[in-house]
Structure formats: C-alpha cells, structure tokens
Design an enzyme around this catalytic site. Structure first.
Site, PDB file in Angstrom:
ATOM      1  N   CYS A  91       0.853  -1.184   0.000  1.00  0.00           N
ATOM      2  CA  CYS A  91       0.000   0.000   0.000  1.00  0.00           C
ATOM      3  C   CYS A  91       0.893   1.239   0.000  1.00  0.00           C
ATOM      4  CB  CYS A  91      -0.919  -0.015   1.219  1.00  0.00           C
ATOM      5  SG  CYS A  91      -2.021   1.395   1.240  1.00  0.00           S
ATOM      6  N   GLY A  92       0.796   2.018  -1.065  1.00  0.00           N
ATOM      7  CA  GLY A  92       1.668   3.183  -1.209  1.00  0.00           C
ATOM      8  C   GLY A  92       1.305   4.296  -0.244  1.00  0.00           C
ATOM      9  N   HIS A  93       0.029   4.664  -0.224  1.00  0.00           N
ATOM     10  CA  HIS A  93      -0.354   5.751   0.690  1.00  0.00           C
ATOM     11  C   HIS A  93      -0.109   5.313   2.132  1.00  0.00           C
ATOM     12  CE1 HIS A  93      -4.163   3.948   2.114  1.00  0.00           C
ATOM     13  NE2 HIS A  93      -4.029   4.818   3.083  1.00  0.00           N
ATOM     14  N   HIS A 211      -8.407  -4.220  -7.756  1.00  0.00           N
ATOM     15  CA  HIS A 211      -8.438  -2.747  -7.841  1.00  0.00           C
ATOM     16  C   HIS A 211      -8.760  -2.360  -9.289  1.00  0.00           C
ATOM     17  CE1 HIS A 211      -5.925  -3.306  -4.250  1.00  0.00           C
ATOM     18  NE2 HIS A 211      -6.081  -2.032  -3.951  1.00  0.00           N
ATOM     19  N   ASP A 235     -10.104   5.069  -3.241  1.00  0.00           N
ATOM     20  CA  ASP A 235      -8.903   5.670  -2.665  1.00  0.00           C
ATOM     21  C   ASP A 235      -9.003   7.189  -2.772  1.00  0.00           C
ATOM     22  OD1 ASP A 235      -6.342   6.326  -1.821  1.00  0.00           O
ATOM     23  OD2 ASP A 235      -5.441   4.598  -2.820  1.00  0.00           O
ATOM     24  N   CYS A 239      -3.380   6.791  -4.994  1.00  0.00           N
ATOM     25  CA  CYS A 239      -3.078   5.360  -4.866  1.00  0.00           C
ATOM     26  C   CYS A 239      -1.632   5.062  -5.306  1.00  0.00           C
ATOM     27  CB  CYS A 239      -4.061   4.498  -5.664  1.00  0.00           C
ATOM     28  SG  CYS A 239      -3.941   2.742  -5.276  1.00  0.00           S
ATOM     29  N   GLY A 240      -0.800   4.758  -4.330  1.00  0.00           N
ATOM     30  CA  GLY A 240       0.616   4.516  -4.638  1.00  0.00           C
ATOM     31  C   GLY A 240       0.828   3.316  -5.540  1.00  0.00           C
ATOM     32  N   THR A 241       0.138   2.222  -5.231  1.00  0.00           N
ATOM     33  CA  THR A 241       0.315   1.031  -6.075  1.00  0.00           C
ATOM     34  C   THR A 241      -0.385   1.225  -7.424  1.00  0.00           C
ATOM     35  OG1 THR A 241      -1.540  -0.002  -4.883  1.00  0.00           O
ATOM     36  CG2 THR A 241       0.683  -0.592  -4.170  1.00  0.00           C
TER      37      THR A 241
HETATM   38  O1  PYC Z   1      -1.847   3.715  -2.010  1.00  0.00           O
HETATM   39  O2  PYC Z   1      -1.333   1.741  -2.802  1.00  0.00           O
HETATM   40  C1  PYC Z   1      -2.103   2.512  -2.255  1.00  0.00           C
HETATM   41  C2  PYC Z   1      -3.435   2.006  -1.846  1.00  0.00           C
HETATM   42  C3  PYC Z   1      -3.968   0.777  -2.092  1.00  0.00           C
HETATM   43  C4  PYC Z   1      -5.238   0.764  -1.519  1.00  0.00           C
HETATM   44  C5  PYC Z   1      -5.454   1.983  -0.939  1.00  0.00           C
HETATM   45  N1  PYC Z   1      -4.338   2.739  -1.152  1.00  0.00           N
END
Ligand code: PYC
Length: 313
Positions: A91-93, A211, A235, A239-241
C-alpha cells in the site's frame, strides 16, 4: 479491567486517504516473513481486522497497518496492510503514512529506510521537506487492451498491471471522474471488477484483480484517477500502487521516459509525483507524497460488546 483488549494506534491521512497504524497490543504473529505473518493474521485474528478498521470504531475507507518487528534488523519495520474486506500486498499511501507515523513517534530519522511488506522489500526516504518517496516493488503491465463484456454497460477495454496490487486500468470510458459522480463511478468500476472475475480475467498466476482504476484529463496534473479498492471504497489519494501500475503502462507504451516525472491527481485533488527507474530490465516506480497525523488512539475491544469486531455487512 479484565475482558478488555487494548490496541494502540496512530491515525494519519495521505492525500486524504486514511491509514491506521497499530503500534502495540496486537497478538503475536511470530517471526516469519511478512507474507507468513499475514497468513497467521488471516487464519487466527481476522475478526481483529474488521474490529480495527470498521464501524463502530472506524469506517470502511480506513487502511489498517500492523507495525511488525522486521526479519532483518537492518530494516526499519515490517508491515501488514488490511482494509474493511481483506488484506493488501502493498500500500503506497499506507507506507507514506507509516513513515510519517514513525517520524512522529521519534523512531526514525530523515533518510532512506527499508520496509518489509508481504510482497517484498521496499525503500522509503523521509526527506528534509517532510515528503516521503517510496521506491516500490518492481511493477509491470501484464496484458494490454483486454476487452471485457460488462453487464448493463457493454465492452470495456483496459490493461492489467501490477504495482504491488493487481489493477485493471481504463482510459476509454464515458464516466465523469469527479467527486460529484462517486456513486456512478463506484457502480461502473465494481461492475467491471465483477465482469473480470466472472470471465476469469486475472493477473499473473491467476491473481485476483481487486483494484479498478479509471483516468481522465486533469487541469492540475498529468492525469486524474478514481481507484476502486477491494470492497466498495475508493482511494482518496492517487493510490501509490495504482500510480505504480499506471507508470509501468506508460513506460511500456513509450509515453514516459526513465526518470521523467508524472503527476497523478486523485479524485479529491491530492497529487503524487511518480517516476520509474529500470533495473535489470525491471520497472521500479518511485512515488512521492506526504501524510499528516490525525489522532493517537487507544482502541478498546470489550468482550461484552457484541460489535467489538465491527459491523460486518
Ligand atoms: O496507495 O497503494 C495505495 C493504496 C492501495 C489501496 C489503498 N491505497
């Protein structure tokens, strides 16, 4: 008092998307890899997952993180990410939130830190200006221009890509990617996800695509997205990923050069910067953003409380 389980947590948000980092009080998950500890969590303590993030103690948009002792003492931390319906590989965030939480607790200094996740090690740099840059796991486009017949909508075309989680990325659609259109965006993307599952369209090795990410032009960045997370929440951050998956597709299409900065705006207007480096033929995305601490919590789970493990819909 007996019959009470006390769990300490720190809340933050990254570009509007909440993260709840559990720092103490969670049952022992052993000393295996984060992937092994995730399986112990899933098998033995799944009720705590929903108790920590769901109503009445939380809400469905929260991503939870268990802060674990790392396998390698040189790493800053190990983590397991989860949400209202299950578990996330990465999870990036949430990693940006974790780093700002560790800074808030005085446990890390500025500089680069290794974080162990269930899908591999990543590095996160806490910068002088307070931003955090995460160097994600290698990301890639698995399949381009996949058509799926979506009930009530028709054919939708998108790419399947990995950025630490599995994504279906849609550029061509007639949706308004605006906050005022949340209900329709959720209906559209969840119908796409159902159709992918029904038609056995998966990521590598049969991985579930959980996702869905759709894009539109942005006035403030290179693109704006809406990302449906596992479950029915979206999100609030870019979303980082999901941005990593997007960068992998752009690079594969020759639309982004190594090191070139891409600015990805979220549906609420927050922005991540991202770029890729290519190492041994693999695309390694970097994502840059920041998080803000919002609360210090003592979660109390009372055995007399029928909703101590959350309201499960
Ligand atoms: O930021 O990767 C992310 C992420 C995945 C689900 C919610 N945020």
């Amino acid at each position: 008092m007996s019959g009470l389980l006390r769990i300490k947590a720190i809340d933050s948000h990254t570009g509007g998307e909440p993260t709840r980092v559990v720092i103490d009080g969670f049952p022992d998950l052993g000393s295996g890899s984060m992937a092994e500890r995730l399986e112990i969590f899933r098998r033995d303590h799944d009720n705590l997952r929903s108790g920590i993030v769901r109503e009445p103690r939380g809400h469905d948009a929260i991503v939870g993180t268990i802060l674990c002792a790392p396998v390698d003492p040189a790493s800053a931390a190990g983590v397991i990410f989860f949400n209202n319906v299950g578990y996330l590989g990465m999870c990036g965030h949430g990693t940006i939130g974790l780093i700002k939480t560790l800074e808030y607790l005085g446990r890390i200094e500025r500089g680069a830190h290794t974080i162990e996740t269930p899908v591999g090690r990543i590095s996160a740099d806490l910068e002088v200006d307070g931003n955090v840059t995460i160097k994600n796991v290698p990301s890639y486009r698995y399949a381009k221009d996949i058509s799926v017949d979506v009930e009530g909508i028709g054919l939708v075309v998108g790419d399947v890509a990995y950025g630490g989680n599995w994504f279906f990325l849609i550029n061509a659609h007639s949706q308004k990617v605006e906050l005022s259109n949340l209900e329709k965006l959720t209906d559209f993307t969840s119908a796409v996800r159902d159709a992918l599952t029904k038609n056995h369209i998966t990521g590598d090795g049969g991985a579930l695509i959980d996702h869905i990410e759709i894009f539109s032009p942005s006035e403030n960045a290179d693109s704006r997205n809406f990302v449906l997370c596992p479950g029915l929440e979206y999100d609030r951050s870019p979303c980082g990923t999901g941005t990593s998956a997007k960068l992998a597709c752009l690079y594969a299409d020759g639309k982004l050069k190594e090191g070139e900065i891409w600015r990805q705006e979220s549906i609420v207007g927050s922005v991540f910067e991202g770029w890729v480096n290519v190492k041994n033929g693999m695309i390694v995305p970097s994502i840059r953003g920041t998080a803000h601490i919002t609360a210090e919590l003592d979660l109390i789970l009372d055995e007399r409380d029928p909703f101590r493990f959350g309201i499960n819909k």
